[in-house]
Each structure stands twice: as C-alpha cells, then as structure tokens.
Design a protein around this motif. Structure first.
Motif, PDB file in Angstrom:
ATOM      1  N   MET A  52      38.752 -24.628 -42.630  1.00 39.79           N
ATOM      2  CA  MET A  52      39.776 -24.777 -41.727  1.00 39.79           C
ATOM      3  C   MET A  52      40.964 -24.999 -42.436  1.00 39.79           C
ATOM      4  SD  MET A  52      39.035 -28.285 -39.545  1.00 39.79           S
ATOM      5  CE  MET A  52      37.270 -28.498 -40.090  1.00 39.79           C
ATOM      6  N   GLN A  53      42.213 -24.466 -41.760  1.00 38.01           N
ATOM      7  CA  GLN A  53      43.588 -24.803 -42.277  1.00 38.01           C
ATOM      8  C   GLN A  53      43.805 -26.074 -41.471  1.00 38.01           C
ATOM      9  OE1 GLN A  53      46.087 -21.319 -41.906  1.00 38.01           O
ATOM     10  NE2 GLN A  53      45.685 -21.268 -44.108  1.00 38.01           N
ATOM     11  N   MET A  54      44.686 -26.906 -42.196  1.00 39.98           N
ATOM     12  CA  MET A  54      45.088 -28.182 -41.676  1.00 39.98           C
ATOM     13  C   MET A  54      46.407 -28.426 -42.273  1.00 39.98           C
ATOM     14  SD  MET A  54      41.925 -30.881 -41.634  1.00 39.98           S
ATOM     15  CE  MET A  54      42.138 -31.585 -40.016  1.00 39.98           C
ATOM     16  N   ILE A  55      47.391 -29.031 -41.787  1.00 36.50           N
ATOM     17  CA  ILE A  55      48.610 -29.337 -42.202  1.00 36.50           C
ATOM     18  C   ILE A  55      48.735 -30.823 -42.673  1.00 36.50           C
ATOM     19  CG2 ILE A  55      50.999 -29.854 -41.527  1.00 36.50           C
ATOM     20  CD1 ILE A  55      50.647 -27.529 -39.530  1.00 36.50           C
ATOM     21  N   LEU A  56      49.031 -30.833 -44.206  1.00 43.64           N
ATOM     22  CA  LEU A  56      48.932 -32.182 -44.634  1.00 43.64           C
ATOM     23  C   LEU A  56      50.563 -32.586 -44.467  1.00 43.64           C
ATOM     24  CD1 LEU A  56      47.964 -34.513 -46.648  1.00 43.64           C
ATOM     25  CD2 LEU A  56      48.665 -33.155 -48.623  1.00 43.64           C
ATOM     26  N   PHE A  57      50.786 -33.994 -44.169  1.00 42.81           N
ATOM     27  CA  PHE A  57      52.147 -34.411 -43.994  1.00 42.81           C
ATOM     28  C   PHE A  57      52.165 -35.895 -44.127  1.00 42.81           C
ATOM     29  CE2 PHE A  57      50.345 -34.887 -39.906  1.00 42.81           C
ATOM     30  CZ  PHE A  57      50.620 -36.088 -39.180  1.00 42.81           C
ATOM     31  N   LYS A  58      53.300 -36.382 -44.680  1.00 46.71           N
ATOM     32  CA  LYS A  58      53.651 -38.055 -44.884  1.00 46.71           C
ATOM     33  C   LYS A  58      54.228 -38.552 -43.835  1.00 46.71           C
ATOM     34  CE  LYS A  58      53.514 -37.616 -49.917  1.00 46.71           C
ATOM     35  NZ  LYS A  58      53.907 -38.516 -50.854  1.00 46.71           N
ATOM     36  N   MET A  59      53.605 -39.881 -43.712  1.00 48.96           N
ATOM     37  CA  MET A  59      54.619 -40.890 -42.895  1.00 48.96           C
ATOM     38  C   MET A  59      54.524 -42.003 -43.359  1.00 48.96           C
ATOM     39  SD  MET A  59      54.091 -39.997 -38.752  1.00 48.96           S
ATOM     40  CE  MET A  59      52.430 -40.896 -38.793  1.00 48.96           C
ATOM     41  N   ASN A  60      55.525 -42.733 -43.886  1.00 50.77           N
ATOM     42  CA  ASN A  60      55.415 -44.083 -44.462  1.00 50.77           C
ATOM     43  C   ASN A  60      54.622 -44.197 -45.391  1.00 50.77           C
ATOM     44  OD1 ASN A  60      56.662 -46.516 -44.511  1.00 50.77           O
ATOM     45  ND2 ASN A  60      54.995 -47.468 -43.318  1.00 50.77           N
ATOM     46  N   HIS A  61      54.703 -43.269 -46.513  1.00 53.02           N
ATOM     47  CA  HIS A  61      54.133 -43.293 -47.598  1.00 53.02           C
ATOM     48  C   HIS A  61      52.641 -43.006 -47.611  1.00 53.02           C
ATOM     49  CE1 HIS A  61      58.059 -44.375 -49.376  1.00 53.02           C
ATOM     50  NE2 HIS A  61      57.895 -45.324 -48.822  1.00 53.02           N
ATOM     51  N   GLN A  62      52.125 -42.644 -46.498  1.00 54.63           N
ATOM     52  CA  GLN A  62      50.684 -42.305 -46.143  1.00 54.63           C
ATOM     53  C   GLN A  62      50.544 -40.801 -45.946  1.00 54.63           C
ATOM     54  OE1 GLN A  62      48.578 -44.885 -43.564  1.00 54.63           O
ATOM     55  NE2 GLN A  62      49.768 -46.772 -44.091  1.00 54.63           N
ATOM     56  N   ASN A  63      49.211 -40.143 -46.280  1.00 48.55           N
ATOM     57  CA  ASN A  63      49.031 -38.802 -45.879  1.00 48.55           C
ATOM     58  C   ASN A  63      48.241 -38.751 -44.962  1.00 48.55           C
ATOM     59  OD1 ASN A  63      50.248 -37.693 -48.282  1.00 48.55           O
ATOM     60  ND2 ASN A  63      48.730 -39.191 -49.264  1.00 48.55           N
TER      61      ASN A  63
ATOM     62  N   ILE B  37      57.636 -36.166 -37.204  1.00 51.00           N
ATOM     63  CA  ILE B  37      56.884 -36.996 -38.483  1.00 51.00           C
ATOM     64  C   ILE B  37      57.941 -36.986 -39.671  1.00 51.00           C
ATOM     65  CG2 ILE B  37      54.554 -35.657 -37.823  1.00 51.00           C
ATOM     66  CD1 ILE B  37      55.127 -33.645 -40.088  1.00 51.00           C
ATOM     67  N   GLU B  38      57.640 -37.615 -40.459  1.00 42.66           N
ATOM     68  CA  GLU B  38      58.384 -37.607 -41.726  1.00 42.66           C
ATOM     69  C   GLU B  38      58.588 -36.503 -42.383  1.00 42.66           C
ATOM     70  OE1 GLU B  38      58.489 -40.251 -45.840  1.00 42.66           O
ATOM     71  OE2 GLU B  38      57.602 -41.038 -44.064  1.00 42.66           O
ATOM     72  N   GLU B  39      57.595 -35.780 -43.043  1.00 42.17           N
ATOM     73  CA  GLU B  39      57.564 -34.561 -43.654  1.00 42.17           C
ATOM     74  C   GLU B  39      56.468 -33.821 -44.056  1.00 42.17           C
ATOM     75  OE1 GLU B  39      59.816 -33.565 -48.089  1.00 42.17           O
ATOM     76  OE2 GLU B  39      58.796 -35.458 -47.715  1.00 42.17           O
ATOM     77  N   VAL B  40      56.340 -32.732 -43.936  1.00 48.77           N
ATOM     78  CA  VAL B  40      55.281 -31.572 -44.105  1.00 48.77           C
ATOM     79  C   VAL B  40      55.222 -31.589 -45.467  1.00 48.77           C
ATOM     80  CG1 VAL B  40      54.270 -29.504 -43.878  1.00 48.77           C
ATOM     81  CG2 VAL B  40      55.152 -30.397 -41.823  1.00 48.77           C
ATOM     82  N   VAL B  41      53.962 -31.724 -46.259  1.00 50.26           N
ATOM     83  CA  VAL B  41      53.778 -31.507 -47.419  1.00 50.26           C
ATOM     84  C   VAL B  41      53.105 -29.961 -47.844  1.00 50.26           C
ATOM     85  CG1 VAL B  41      52.571 -32.085 -49.445  1.00 50.26           C
ATOM     86  CG2 VAL B  41      53.426 -33.770 -48.024  1.00 50.26           C
ATOM     87  N   GLU B  42      52.333 -29.860 -47.053  1.00 47.06           N
ATOM     88  CA  GLU B  42      51.677 -28.240 -47.525  1.00 47.06           C
ATOM     89  C   GLU B  42      50.540 -28.104 -46.380  1.00 47.06           C
ATOM     90  OE1 GLU B  42      49.236 -27.850 -51.007  1.00 47.06           O
ATOM     91  OE2 GLU B  42      48.858 -29.785 -50.898  1.00 47.06           O
ATOM     92  N   VAL B  43      50.229 -26.788 -46.365  1.00 43.95           N
ATOM     93  CA  VAL B  43      48.813 -26.481 -45.638  1.00 43.95           C
ATOM     94  C   VAL B  43      48.053 -26.208 -46.390  1.00 43.95           C
ATOM     95  CG1 VAL B  43      48.171 -24.428 -44.053  1.00 43.95           C
ATOM     96  CG2 VAL B  43      50.496 -25.172 -43.887  1.00 43.95           C
ATOM     97  N   VAL B  44      46.598 -26.711 -46.199  1.00 48.23           N
ATOM     98  CA  VAL B  44      45.530 -26.749 -47.126  1.00 48.23           C
ATOM     99  C   VAL B  44      44.379 -26.278 -46.446  1.00 48.23           C
ATOM    100  CG1 VAL B  44      46.052 -28.500 -48.685  1.00 48.23           C
ATOM    101  CG2 VAL B  44      45.164 -29.301 -46.382  1.00 48.23           C
ATOM    102  N   ASP B  45      43.382 -25.808 -47.052  1.00 49.35           N
ATOM    103  CA  ASP B  45      42.221 -25.324 -46.452  1.00 49.35           C
ATOM    104  C   ASP B  45      41.067 -26.344 -46.576  1.00 49.35           C
ATOM    105  OD1 ASP B  45      42.525 -22.762 -45.495  1.00 49.35           O
ATOM    106  OD2 ASP B  45      42.965 -21.986 -47.484  1.00 49.35           O
ATOM    107  N   ILE B  46      40.365 -26.875 -45.843  1.00 54.47           N
ATOM    108  CA  ILE B  46      39.354 -27.936 -45.763  1.00 54.47           C
ATOM    109  C   ILE B  46      38.165 -27.464 -45.182  1.00 54.47           C
ATOM    110  CG2 ILE B  46      38.946 -30.252 -44.779  1.00 54.47           C
ATOM    111  CD1 ILE B  46      41.312 -30.335 -46.845  1.00 54.47           C
ATOM    112  N   GLU B  47      37.316 -27.661 -45.854  1.00 54.13           N
ATOM    113  CA  GLU B  47      35.924 -27.441 -45.530  1.00 54.13           C
ATOM    114  C   GLU B  47      35.386 -28.552 -44.406  1.00 54.13           C
ATOM    115  OE1 GLU B  47      34.081 -24.689 -45.990  1.00 54.13           O
ATOM    116  OE2 GLU B  47      35.694 -23.895 -47.270  1.00 54.13           O
TER     117      GLU B  47
END
Length: 132
Positions: A1-12, A84-94
């Motif tokens: 499944m595709q998920m959006i990885l983003f940051k907020m306050n130095h946490q993912n 949110i603070e910032e989108v990092v990337e879109v990742v595929d997660i099982e």
C-alpha cells in the motif's frame, strides 16, 4: 500500500495515500473565531472553502513555526485540509511491515509503527476524528 511519509516536530509519520486526495503548499489560512484549538482556519482551494485542521494540535505534539504542506483529505464527498510540517516522500509499505500497537493505553489516532533502515515512523489514522 502507498503511504505518505511526512515530518512534524522532527518526528516521522505515515498516513495512507488512499485518504489523501492531494498535497498542496501551504496557502493563506483565515482564522475562525471560537473554533476548537485544533482548527487552524479556512482556505479557498480553487473556489472551494475547506476547513484546515492543525494535525500537531489535534494529536497533541508540539507545534512548529513552519508548516509547508496541507494534505487535502477526502471521505466520501467531503474534503478537509490537514496542516503538516513537510511531506518527505510517498513510500510503498507492506501490511506486514506495520507493527501494530496494543489497544490499551494507546491513542485513538496511532495504529502502529514502521521501521525503516534509518528512521521509525508512526502510522496515523485521523479521518474518524476530522470527519465527525
């Protein structure tokens, strides 16, 4: 499944891409008097007025000065923005990569964590909270 990885306050964090219609750069947000503390305000997105929820306030993490992105969330025909603070990337997660959390003592918006070689990200689900 595709998920959006983003940051907020130095946490993912990870959120399902299925729940997100688009990612936009932060635009002018108009404050709403007497709104709950987690409502950032309203935006005009191509002629449609949307409520913007400040995710860090909603889930109780320290807020940051700079929020670069808004996730446009969708549920049925309704849309809301998630600041949110910032989108990092879109990742595929099982599905097996998500380590589920036990229900006891865990917040209603965290559903698990995913470990990457260089970081750990909390998986969040907030549609049930922002679309009430």
């Amino acid at each position: 499944m595709q998920m959006i990885l983003f940051k907020m306050n130095h946490q993912n964090y990870l959120i399902s891409a299925d729940a997100v219609e688009e990612v936009i750069d932060t635009i002018r947000i108009t404050k709403v008097p007497l709104a709950p503390h987690w409502i950032e305000g309203l935006i005009n997105l191509r002629g449609t007025v949307l409520t913007v929820v400040n995710l860090s306030r909603l889930i109780g993490v320290p807020t940051t000065e700079i929020n670069r992105n808004i996730l446009i969330m969708k549920q049925n025909e309704e849309k809301k923005g998630l600041l949110i603070e910032e989108v990092v990337e879109v990742v595929d997660i099982e599905a097996g990569d998500i380590q589920l959390m036990d229900e006891e003592g865990y917040d209603e918006y965290y559903s698990g964590i995913v470990s990457f070689p260089d970081k750990v990200a909390n998986v969040i689900q907030v549609n049930h909270m922002i679309f009430e």
